[in-house]
Enzyme design. Sequence first.
Site, PDB file in Angstrom:
ATOM      1  N   ARG A  21      34.457  27.289  41.615  1.00  0.00           N
ATOM      2  CA  ARG A  21      33.851  28.419  42.603  1.00  0.00           C
ATOM      3  C   ARG A  21      32.513  28.427  42.316  1.00  0.00           C
ATOM      4  O   ARG A  21      31.727  28.155  41.226  1.00  0.00           O
ATOM      5  CB  ARG A  21      34.872  29.705  42.263  1.00  0.00           C
ATOM      6  CG  ARG A  21      34.585  30.257  41.085  1.00  0.00           C
ATOM      7  CD  ARG A  21      35.479  31.650  40.916  1.00  0.00           C
ATOM      8  NE  ARG A  21      34.750  32.685  41.836  1.00  0.00           N
ATOM      9  CZ  ARG A  21      35.430  33.642  42.080  1.00  0.00           C
ATOM     10  NH1 ARG A  21      36.551  34.028  41.700  1.00  0.00           N
ATOM     11  NH2 ARG A  21      34.854  34.758  43.035  1.00  0.00           N
ATOM     12  N   LYS A  57      35.988  40.467  45.315  1.00  0.00           N
ATOM     13  CA  LYS A  57      36.265  41.270  46.399  1.00  0.00           C
ATOM     14  C   LYS A  57      36.592  42.786  46.131  1.00  0.00           C
ATOM     15  O   LYS A  57      35.967  43.708  46.896  1.00  0.00           O
ATOM     16  CB  LYS A  57      37.491  40.863  47.364  1.00  0.00           C
ATOM     17  CG  LYS A  57      36.798  39.639  48.570  1.00  0.00           C
ATOM     18  CD  LYS A  57      38.184  39.615  49.313  1.00  0.00           C
ATOM     19  CE  LYS A  57      37.881  38.287  50.137  1.00  0.00           C
ATOM     20  NZ  LYS A  57      39.012  38.084  51.137  1.00  0.00           N
ATOM     21  N   GLU A  64      41.875  35.324  53.229  1.00  0.00           N
ATOM     22  CA  GLU A  64      42.654  36.516  53.413  1.00  0.00           C
ATOM     23  C   GLU A  64      41.962  37.728  54.022  1.00  0.00           C
ATOM     24  O   GLU A  64      40.782  37.871  53.567  1.00  0.00           O
ATOM     25  CB  GLU A  64      43.311  36.944  52.003  1.00  0.00           C
ATOM     26  CG  GLU A  64      44.334  38.260  52.210  1.00  0.00           C
ATOM     27  CD  GLU A  64      45.017  38.739  51.028  1.00  0.00           C
ATOM     28  OE1 GLU A  64      45.731  39.611  50.974  1.00  0.00           O
ATOM     29  OE2 GLU A  64      44.577  38.013  49.784  1.00  0.00           O
TER      30      GLU A  64
END
Length: 579
Positions: free
Chosen positions: A270, A280, A45
């Site tokens: 992850r 983020k 994104e």
Amino acid sequence: MPTDETAATPNAAPTTPKDFIRDLIDEDNRTGRFGGRVHTRFPPEPNGYLHIGHAKSINLNYGIARDYGGKFNLRFDDTNPTKEEQEYVDAIIEDVRWLGADWEDRLFFASDYFDQLHEWAVQLIRAGKAYVCDLSADEIREYRGTLTEPGRESPYRNRSVEENLDLFERMRRGEFPDGSRTLRAKIDMASGNLNMRDPVLYRILRATHHRTGDKWCIYPMYDWAHGQSDSIEGITHSICTLEFEAHRPLYDWCLDALGVYHPQQIEFARLNLTYTLMSKRKLIDLVKRGYVRGWDDPRMPTICGLRRRGYTPEAIRDFCNRIGVAKANSTVDYGLLEACAREDLNKRARRVMVVLKPLKVVIENWPAGKVEWVDAENNPEDPGAGARKMPFSGELYIEQDDYREDPPKGWFRLGPGREVRLKHGYYITCREAIKDAAGNVIELRCVYDPESASGVTPDGRKVQGTLHWVSAAHAVDAEVRLYEQLFSKPDPEDVPPGQDYTANLNPNSLTVLAGCKAEPSLADLSPDPQYTDGIHRFQFMRQGYFCLDPDSTPDRLVFNRTVTLKDTWAKVEKGTKKG
């Protein structure tokens, strides 16, 4: 169904160590699922810059496509215009390319599919599988229930198909305020998976999109756009991180409800790294609150930050391969990333001499005006790296820390009456230390042995200390930035109640040294051909690995420390190891 572009491609034998995802792909190929095709994608994104965790995903997705002779797409899931910017799109493209992933001509955006996604939403409404809901966001959360209690059905859940079609069209035309209505899938409010309790597919949001402008005032949610985008592109294996495991039933439901081509979603753990934040939101916070100098600050875990710090794409790929792919979450020690950088740079980085804290040395018996050009090897690990010429003169700079007036036991650098060798040069002996009014040593008066150029004197005398140096008349002025971990704790979010992660910021994460002196060969700012990105990377002898920073100009060189050498020099200060 997949387009011609995604037609079956002959598979190649994998070249990367096996993992559970490659095992699943092997089984799919054995059974003929997807017709033997392998087609992956990286779908960021564009709401921030990529970090080292994304590098793991890029390396995995592109590596699989490469190993199996398949295809790899770069696709932006740009469904939230309030947080997305073209700046992030451009930066992500640069970072993915820098890491070595090649999407060829397959650069896509979820916004490319907004018309198709809207048509499919209408298809769900006509099939009685979606409805327009008037509940607010808070009310939807309240009706959803908990992990132990089922949700309640929205009072708008049983609207007729005709009413839902009318309301959804009016949503699209902008007749209702932002947030006043949503389109929701009609699934199961009693499901044990909260994601299946009538999730929102579309929301009203008046915001200018970086690609579609003001064409839309309704935008698809990630869970609605993601699977269908995979389907449109003919992706075979939709590989994502473990937090999306609970979303997989919804991914499957949407594709099955539409009756379209169905990729397989696979989840992996992850990357978690000590002394590092991967959120983020928090990385944006660090930038906006000025704790760092920007997204590419070398203390940041961003790809552009690591690049500016001097990490190579090869070192990052090596790191990703070493940590492997697992199904369970774990935390990797940051030291492994540093070790990968050292191993890569040790093989390739040119050895140079830079004095960080200069102390002048005057060689009293050196012939006046003489300059001797000595041979200096560029890299002892690479015989093909050749050598360079360095000027040696009667006035030099050495490190302030290489002189002690009262040397401790085990000290093999300079002191009163002590002899050392200057790397690639001569033996020198300290005769006198000149001090300023405050008693600080500002200059050393030394003599040299003219017969010691080879490092061995006619009388067989040897010294144990070897120092780096630069010729004072030829030195290039430089600024050197010494970076350490941004956080002082392995877990930056381990803070007392009432504090946030910023309480663990390391006040010593950046030390700027001005007035450093570099050998003249470093004045060449042309791109370094031995690195694909052209960035100059060096080993400063006895100091660590460094790179040339973009702030550099012909009149002012700036270097960033990438990583230290193995920590042996600190032991010298304690008198426990020879220097």
